[in-house]
Design a protein around this motif. Structure first.
Motif, PDB file in Angstrom:
ATOM      1  N   GLU A   1       5.869 -25.573   2.760  1.00  0.00           N
ATOM      2  CA  GLU A   1       4.494 -26.455   2.254  1.00  0.00           C
ATOM      3  C   GLU A   1       3.617 -26.129   2.177  1.00  0.00           C
ATOM      4  N   PRO A   2       2.587 -27.297   1.487  1.00  0.00           N
ATOM      5  CA  PRO A   2       1.412 -26.712   0.717  1.00  0.00           C
ATOM      6  C   PRO A   2       0.489 -26.272   1.782  1.00  0.00           C
ATOM      7  N   GLY A   3      -0.125 -25.045   1.546  1.00  0.00           N
ATOM      8  CA  GLY A   3      -1.227 -24.548   2.489  1.00  0.00           C
ATOM      9  C   GLY A   3      -0.559 -23.668   3.481  1.00  0.00           C
ATOM     10  N   GLU A   4       0.878 -23.670   3.572  1.00  0.00           N
ATOM     11  CA  GLU A   4       1.804 -22.039   4.597  1.00  0.00           C
ATOM     12  C   GLU A   4       2.260 -21.932   3.779  1.00  0.00           C
ATOM     13  N   GLY A   5       3.031 -20.907   4.840  1.00  0.00           N
ATOM     14  CA  GLY A   5       4.047 -19.620   4.041  1.00  0.00           C
ATOM     15  C   GLY A   5       5.327 -20.149   4.272  1.00  0.00           C
ATOM     16  N   PRO A   6       6.121 -19.999   3.907  1.00  0.00           N
ATOM     17  CA  PRO A   6       7.961 -20.539   4.051  1.00  0.00           C
ATOM     18  C   PRO A   6       8.012 -20.264   4.997  1.00  0.00           C
ATOM     19  N   VAL A   7       8.682 -21.363   5.905  1.00  0.00           N
ATOM     20  CA  VAL A   7       9.480 -21.143   7.162  1.00  0.00           C
ATOM     21  C   VAL A   7      11.047 -21.234   6.881  1.00  0.00           C
ATOM     22  N   LEU A   8      11.460 -20.429   7.798  1.00  0.00           N
ATOM     23  CA  LEU A   8      13.617 -20.023   7.776  1.00  0.00           C
ATOM     24  C   LEU A   8      13.826 -21.329   8.115  1.00  0.00           C
ATOM     25  N   LEU A   9      14.246 -21.588   7.061  1.00  0.00           N
ATOM     26  CA  LEU A   9      15.256 -23.365   7.725  1.00  0.00           C
ATOM     27  C   LEU A   9      17.081 -22.508   8.331  1.00  0.00           C
ATOM     28  N   VAL A  10      17.574 -21.625   7.479  1.00  0.00           N
ATOM     29  CA  VAL A  10      19.170 -21.320   8.226  1.00  0.00           C
ATOM     30  C   VAL A  10      19.197 -20.019   7.275  1.00  0.00           C
ATOM     31  N   THR A  11      20.306 -19.226   8.035  1.00  0.00           N
ATOM     32  CA  THR A  11      20.652 -18.632   7.286  1.00  0.00           C
ATOM     33  C   THR A  11      22.441 -18.505   7.219  1.00  0.00           C
ATOM     34  N   VAL A  12      23.306 -18.155   6.662  1.00  0.00           N
ATOM     35  CA  VAL A  12      24.276 -18.036   5.873  1.00  0.00           C
ATOM     36  C   VAL A  12      24.919 -16.610   6.068  1.00  0.00           C
ATOM     37  N   VAL A  13      26.068 -16.483   6.312  1.00  0.00           N
ATOM     38  CA  VAL A  13      26.684 -14.415   6.899  1.00  0.00           C
ATOM     39  C   VAL A  13      27.720 -14.884   6.234  1.00  0.00           C
ATOM     40  N   THR A  14      28.692 -15.895   6.436  1.00  0.00           N
ATOM     41  CA  THR A  14      29.929 -15.525   5.991  1.00  0.00           C
ATOM     42  C   THR A  14      30.000 -16.328   4.279  1.00  0.00           C
ATOM     43  N   GLY A  15      31.019 -15.275   3.885  1.00  0.00           N
ATOM     44  CA  GLY A  15      31.607 -16.467   2.370  1.00  0.00           C
ATOM     45  C   GLY A  15      32.050 -17.969   2.489  1.00  0.00           C
ATOM     46  N   GLY A  16      31.778 -18.418   2.568  1.00  0.00           N
ATOM     47  CA  GLY A  16      32.908 -20.021   2.689  1.00  0.00           C
ATOM     48  C   GLY A  16      31.662 -20.720   3.910  1.00  0.00           C
ATOM     49  N   GLU A  17      30.426 -20.241   4.129  1.00  0.00           N
ATOM     50  CA  GLU A  17      30.451 -20.772   5.408  1.00  0.00           C
ATOM     51  C   GLU A  17      29.759 -22.640   5.389  1.00  0.00           C
ATOM     52  N   VAL A  18      29.395 -23.276   6.195  1.00  0.00           N
ATOM     53  CA  VAL A  18      28.760 -24.259   5.951  1.00  0.00           C
ATOM     54  C   VAL A  18      28.166 -24.883   7.066  1.00  0.00           C
ATOM     55  N   LYS A  19      26.728 -24.322   7.263  1.00  0.00           N
ATOM     56  CA  LYS A  19      25.957 -24.980   7.578  1.00  0.00           C
ATOM     57  C   LYS A  19      25.576 -26.773   8.047  1.00  0.00           C
ATOM     58  N   LYS A  20      24.942 -27.369   9.388  1.00  0.00           N
ATOM     59  CA  LYS A  20      24.569 -28.499   9.207  1.00  0.00           C
ATOM     60  C   LYS A  20      23.132 -28.033   9.717  1.00  0.00           C
ATOM     61  N   LEU A  21      22.655 -28.577   9.267  1.00  0.00           N
ATOM     62  CA  LEU A  21      20.964 -28.657  10.050  1.00  0.00           C
ATOM     63  C   LEU A  21      20.551 -30.172   9.468  1.00  0.00           C
ATOM     64  N   LYS A  22      21.075 -31.544  10.852  1.00  0.00           N
ATOM     65  CA  LYS A  22      20.603 -32.836  10.724  1.00  0.00           C
ATOM     66  C   LYS A  22      21.370 -33.167   9.170  1.00  0.00           C
ATOM     67  N   ARG A  23      20.007 -33.936   8.239  1.00  0.00           N
ATOM     68  CA  ARG A  23      20.313 -34.392   6.741  1.00  0.00           C
ATOM     69  C   ARG A  23      20.931 -32.642   5.855  1.00  0.00           C
ATOM     70  N   LEU A  24      20.762 -31.866   6.334  1.00  0.00           N
ATOM     71  CA  LEU A  24      20.720 -30.411   5.053  1.00  0.00           C
ATOM     72  C   LEU A  24      22.099 -30.000   5.299  1.00  0.00           C
ATOM     73  N   THR A  25      22.412 -29.895   5.022  1.00  0.00           N
ATOM     74  CA  THR A  25      24.052 -29.003   5.615  1.00  0.00           C
ATOM     75  C   THR A  25      23.824 -27.662   3.706  1.00  0.00           C
ATOM     76  N   PHE A  26      24.039 -26.780   4.531  1.00  0.00           N
ATOM     77  CA  PHE A  26      24.205 -25.485   3.331  1.00  0.00           C
ATOM     78  C   PHE A  26      25.547 -24.800   3.770  1.00  0.00           C
TER      79      PHE A  26
END
Lengths: 112, 113
Positions: A38-63
């Motif tokens: 966000e403006p004026g801030e450093g980046p903040v981690l949302l998620v890490t994916v480690v396995t091929g084909g992996e799907v992770k959900k974080l509320k309305r976000l799907t990685f």
């Protein structure tokens, strides 16, 4: 040099719409991370994916991590103004001391 | 401290002057990164320290840029003879190991006039 290319570079949408951001490379990564800045801030981690084909959900976000571990996507459902920000993917470069390299970034703006 | 601390938060300097930017990483973190970010853009890698290994300086844009990390903790990024194109936000991050989650400071906004 292993590069992470993101698309689109800019995205402006209305509240309630869905969107997908892509992170692509010609190189294999042992894992990929997604950050939001966000403006004026450093980046903040949302998620890490480690396995091929992996799907992770974080509320309305799907990685998703590609099967070959060369690409990833971030899908946002029913975007809200609070989702506005710069989205960055990142991954450790194998053979480069595992330093973390970042993608080119996607600037998202969600309007009312 | 609890997070990565950078100082100063803002720096305005005249073209040709030298500047030093400081980064205090999270205690115990062995990896430390410096990145440069132009307005609304992605992060440009500058330099990477990992433990006692020789730093990876492959991202430094010119020999005017240098960085050191003393005692495996605090790091200083020095820019000599600053140019207007050096104006950017300089971000520092640390992590507990190579390739693990990076925690960022709020950055130093450098303006060269």
């Amino acid at each position: 040099t292993q590069l992470l290319e993101q698309s689109p570079q800019f995205l402006s949408i209305q509240e309630g719409e869905n969107l997908t951001v892509y992170c692509n490379s010609s190189s294999v990564f042992s894992s990929l991370q997604w950050y939001r800045q966000e403006p004026g801030e450093g980046p903040v981690l949302l998620v890490t994916v480690v396995t091929g084909g992996e799907v992770k959900k974080l509320k309305r976000l799907t990685f998703q991590f590609g099967d070959a571990r060369k690409d990833s996507s971030l899908h946002i459902t029913a975007a809200q103004p609070g989702d506005t920000g710069l989205y960055l993917c990142a991954g450790p470069i194998t053979g480069g001391g595992n330093k973390l390299t970042f993608g080119t970034g996607t600037q998202l703006k969600v309007e009312l | 401290g609890a997070g990565v601390s950078q100082s100063p938060s803002n720096k305005v300097t005249e073209k040709g002057k030298d500047v030093e930017l400081r980064c205090d990483p999270i205690s115990g973190h062995t990896a430390l990164y410096w990145y440069r970010q132009s307005l609304g853009q992605g992060l440009e890698f500058l330099i990477y320290f990992q433990g006692n290994s020789a730093p990876d300086k492959s991202g430094l844009p010119s020999d005017r840029f240098s960085a050191e990390r003393t005692g495996g903790s605090v790091s200083t990024l020095t820019i000599q003879r600053t140019q207007q194109e050096d104006s950017a936000v300089y971000l520092c991050a640390s992590s507990s190991g190579a390739g693990t989650e990076a925690f960022f400071g709020q950055g130093t906004r450098l303006t060269v006039v």
